[in-house]
Scaffold this motif. Structure first.
Motif, PDB file in Angstrom:
ATOM      1  N   HIS A 156       0.876  -1.180   0.000  1.00 26.75           N
ATOM      2  CA  HIS A 156       0.000   0.000   0.000  1.00 26.75           C
ATOM      3  C   HIS A 156       0.898   1.210   0.000  1.00 26.75           C
ATOM      4  N   ASP A 160       5.614   4.606   5.218  1.00 28.63           N
ATOM      5  CA  ASP A 160       6.643   3.667   5.665  1.00 28.63           C
ATOM      6  C   ASP A 160       6.828   2.502   4.692  1.00 28.63           C
ATOM      7  N   HIS A 161       6.028   2.449   3.644  1.00 26.04           N
ATOM      8  CA  HIS A 161       6.192   1.391   2.644  1.00 26.04           C
ATOM      9  C   HIS A 161       6.784   1.927   1.340  1.00 26.04           C
ATOM     10  N   ASP A 258       0.108  -4.433   5.656  1.00 28.29           N
ATOM     11  CA  ASP A 258      -0.447  -3.942   6.917  1.00 28.29           C
ATOM     12  C   ASP A 258      -1.908  -4.340   7.127  1.00 28.29           C
ATOM     13  N   HIS A 261      -0.306  -5.835  11.032  1.00 29.33           N
ATOM     14  CA  HIS A 261       1.046  -5.301  11.275  1.00 29.33           C
ATOM     15  C   HIS A 261       1.892  -6.218  12.157  1.00 29.33           C
ATOM     16  N   HIS A 305       4.903  -5.536  10.014  1.00 32.40           N
ATOM     17  CA  HIS A 305       5.988  -4.851  10.724  1.00 32.40           C
ATOM     18  C   HIS A 305       6.630  -5.672  11.841  1.00 32.40           C
TER      19      HIS A 305
END
Ligand SMILES: [Zn+2]
Length: 311
Positions: A156, A160-161, A258, A261, A305
């Protein structure tokens, strides 16, 4: 800027109450064979060399990562607070179709002092930037293991991706799920310019099409057409969230993105908290991925994550 100018500039967004995650536009692409869940066969190892790379250590808010009001989270006494997390990217080396990556890890810009990162200061301070510790950038990793990256799939488009996008050669296609780049949420009013900056000038955004037939939308695409790499449509966390099922030389791998996560969230089948846009859809997508892992118990699962075991 005068208040009036400010108002005119942001009026359309204030009226809509939301804006797209990026101002960049994507091109729809049709690729891969639609595949039914029932026909998935993971009994044999596949041809893909799969690598999971730890790009950074970080912390995030537990109530964003996990829906703490879920009865299972309440029963486990999970409280709001900081949760240690990681940022990963995944490398897919296919003997015939070349190298792809999933998510983009970190870019060289994050090796600089925090005030010079390719994100505005107010965002890096809000996102626990002082706790974001880059382990390896895309550029450093590619220098060690050089090969052309044919494309980067994005689980997505949350920042942070895509932090590593600027390290990819200009023109490397970024491939998202349906509606992802236009996904709107009020928060995007604040992050759109940052997202644009992280993506850089020379990106090429493609959006995978998942067709609907007889009222049923395709969930799984056999991307290369050789049953080695499946892209799974899992809307909820964002409009166009994707997960991936990879038949690798080391067995089958399920990359969740995510949609889940954390390790705890996966093991207890509890969806993310405030970081998710549409919780009901996220729950449905999480349950769908869980179904895959139950059908193939040997599959190695990779939450967005955190890791399960040492994998
Ligand atoms: Zn994330």
């Amino acid at each position: 800027m005068k208040p009036k100018q400010f108002l005119y500039l942001f009026l359309p967004f204030l009226l809509l109450g939301a804006c797209a995650v990026t101002s960049k536009r994507s091109t729809p692409i049709t690729q891969g064979n639609p595949t039914e869940f029932e026909t998935l066969d993971l009994s044999e190892k596949g041809p893909i060399r799969f690598q999971k790379i730890l790009a950074a250590d970080w912390v995030a808010e537990r109530n964003g990562l996990i829906h703490l009001k879920d009865p299972k989270a309440v029963a486990a006494n999970l409280e709001p607070g900081k949760e240690p997390i990681q940022i990963y990217f995944y490398v897919i080396d296919h003997p015939k179709f070349g190298r792809y990556i999933i998510d983009t890890g970190m870019s060289s810009g994050f090796r600089k002092p925090q005030e010079e990162w390719p994100v505005p200061g107010f965002i890096s301070s809000r996102m626990n930037g002082d706790k974001l510790k880059t382990k390896i950038t895309i550029q450093e990793w590619l220098a060690k293991d050089p090969k052309k990256v044919e494309g980067a799939f994005l689980t997505h488009m949350h920042m942070d991706h895509i932090f590593g996008s600027l390290d990819l050669p200009a023109g490397t296609p970024l491939i998202t799920g349906p509606g992802e780049s236009a996904d709107s949420r009020f928060i995007h009013l604040f992050v759109q310019s940052a997202t644009d900056r992280i993506l850089g000038e020379n990106i090429s955004l493609s959006e995978l099409k998942f067709d609907t037939k007889d009222g049923k939308t395709t969930r799984i695409l056999d991307y290369f057409g050789d049953k080695s790499f499946y892209v799974i449509y899992v809307p909820g966390h964002t409009a166009g969230s994707l997960a991936f099922l990879i038949k690798s030389t080391n067995g089958s791998q399920l990359v969740l993105g995510d949609t889940c996560h954390t390790k705890w969230g996966w093991e207890n089948q509890v969806p993310p908290g405030e970081y998710t846009k549409d919780r009901e859809a996220n729950i449905e997508s999480l349950n769908y991925l869980k179904q895959i892992s139950l059908k193939f118990p040997k599959i190695q699962v990779h939450p967005g994550h955190q890791s399960i075991g040492d994998k």
